[in-house]
Design a protein around this motif. Structure first.
Motif, mmCIF file in Angstrom:
data_model
loop_
_atom_site.group_PDB
_atom_site.id
_atom_site.type_symbol
_atom_site.label_atom_id
_atom_site.label_comp_id
_atom_site.label_asym_id
_atom_site.label_seq_id
_atom_site.Cartn_x
_atom_site.Cartn_y
_atom_site.Cartn_z
ATOM 1 N N GLN A 117 0.828 -1.201 0.000
ATOM 2 C CA GLN A 117 0.000 0.000 0.000
ATOM 3 C C GLN A 117 0.872 1.264 0.000
ATOM 4 O OE1 GLN A 117 -3.362 0.182 -0.417
ATOM 5 N NE2 GLN A 117 -3.097 -1.995 -0.791
ATOM 6 N N ALA A 118 1.957 1.250 0.772
ATOM 7 C CA ALA A 118 2.855 2.406 0.807
ATOM 8 C C ALA A 118 3.492 2.638 -0.560
ATOM 9 C CB ALA A 118 3.927 2.214 1.879
ATOM 10 N N ARG A 119 3.941 1.550 -1.210
ATOM 11 C CA ARG A 119 4.536 1.690 -2.542
ATOM 12 C C ARG A 119 3.508 2.207 -3.551
ATOM 13 N NH1 ARG A 119 6.715 -3.563 -1.286
ATOM 14 N NH2 ARG A 119 5.378 -4.437 -2.885
ATOM 15 N N LYS A 120 2.285 1.693 -3.463
ATOM 16 C CA LYS A 120 1.228 2.132 -4.371
ATOM 17 C C LYS A 120 0.930 3.624 -4.186
ATOM 18 C CE LYS A 120 -3.591 1.135 -5.520
ATOM 19 N NZ LYS A 120 -4.758 0.290 -5.193
ATOM 20 N N LEU A 121 0.788 4.065 -2.932
ATOM 21 C CA LEU A 121 0.531 5.469 -2.656
ATOM 22 C C LEU A 121 1.699 6.347 -3.107
ATOM 23 C CD1 LEU A 121 -1.112 5.236 0.876
ATOM 24 C CD2 LEU A 121 -2.209 6.051 -1.233
ATOM 25 N N TYR A 122 2.913 5.874 -2.876
ATOM 26 C CA TYR A 122 4.095 6.628 -3.291
ATOM 27 C C TYR A 122 4.060 6.878 -4.803
ATOM 28 C CZ TYR A 122 8.953 7.937 -3.945
ATOM 29 O OH TYR A 122 10.110 8.621 -4.292
ATOM 30 N N ARG A 123 3.766 5.844 -5.547
ATOM 31 C CA ARG A 123 3.714 5.978 -7.010
ATOM 32 C C ARG A 123 2.568 6.891 -7.425
ATOM 33 N NH1 ARG A 123 4.806 -0.050 -6.918
ATOM 34 N NH2 ARG A 123 6.996 -0.243 -7.437
ATOM 35 N N GLN A 124 1.395 6.749 -6.783
ATOM 36 C CA GLN A 124 0.249 7.603 -7.137
ATOM 37 C C GLN A 124 0.510 9.065 -6.837
ATOM 38 O OE1 GLN A 124 -2.931 5.743 -4.919
ATOM 39 N NE2 GLN A 124 -3.530 4.446 -6.628
ATOM 40 N N LEU A 125 1.210 9.332 -5.742
ATOM 41 C CA LEU A 125 1.519 10.718 -5.368
ATOM 42 C C LEU A 125 2.652 11.289 -6.194
ATOM 43 C CD1 LEU A 125 1.226 10.350 -1.497
ATOM 44 C CD2 LEU A 125 -0.356 11.552 -3.026
ATOM 45 N N ASN A 126 3.357 10.435 -6.937
ATOM 46 C CA ASN A 126 4.458 10.840 -7.804
ATOM 47 C C ASN A 126 5.496 11.653 -7.032
ATOM 48 O OD1 ASN A 126 5.798 10.814 -10.230
ATOM 49 N ND2 ASN A 126 4.781 12.667 -10.995
ATOM 50 N N LEU A 127 5.893 11.087 -5.877
ATOM 51 C CA LEU A 127 6.856 11.800 -5.013
ATOM 52 C C LEU A 127 8.227 11.708 -5.551
ATOM 53 C CD1 LEU A 127 5.436 10.726 -1.572
ATOM 54 C CD2 LEU A 127 5.177 12.900 -2.711
#
Length: 127
Positions: A117-127
């Motif tokens: 979930q953290a990796r998915k959110l990281y990619r979605q937020l394009n950090l």
């Protein structure tokens, strides 16, 4: 306090007790308690060579293929970590420079992997 997920409506009904074996484990061998902010500051200090010499930090994070080094999985644009112990779970995905990221902490087991979930959110937020 960690909890067992016994009901969707009452997720914090049953406390999960640590086993005698878990209580005897050595602290600092991968098990720690932290807030999200403190965990971020610790990881950031490691990645920015504020705790280790720059050459040591570079050796820990010299991979980009997802291999495990220095307590983290090293990918091209970020690093990731995952931990599960005695009802607690953590997942994080941080930029390689340690300036931004996603950290998720839970005190109960779920069917979701907090690391995924953290990796998915990281990619979605394009950090």
């Amino acid at each position: 306090m960690a909890y067992k997920d016994v009901s969707e409506l009452l997720p914090y009904l049953v406390r999960q007790r640590e086993s005698p074996v878990a209580l005897r484990r050595k602290l600092g061998t991968g098990n720690m308690y932290s807030t999200v902010d403190d965990l971020f500051q610790l990881e950031q200090a490691i990645q920015q060579s504020r705790l280790l010499k720059p050459a040591t930090t570079a050796a820990l994070f010299n991979a980009t293929d997802g291999s495990y080094r220095g307590g983290l999985y090293n990918y091209r644009h970020f690093v990731s970590s995952h931990g599960v112990e005695s009802g607690y779970e953590s997942g994080l995905a941080l930029s390689r420079d340690g300036k931004s990221g996603v950290i998720l902490l839970s005190n109960r087991h779920t069917t979701l992997s907090l690391s995924k979930q953290a990796r998915k959110l990281y990619r979605q937020l394009n950090l």
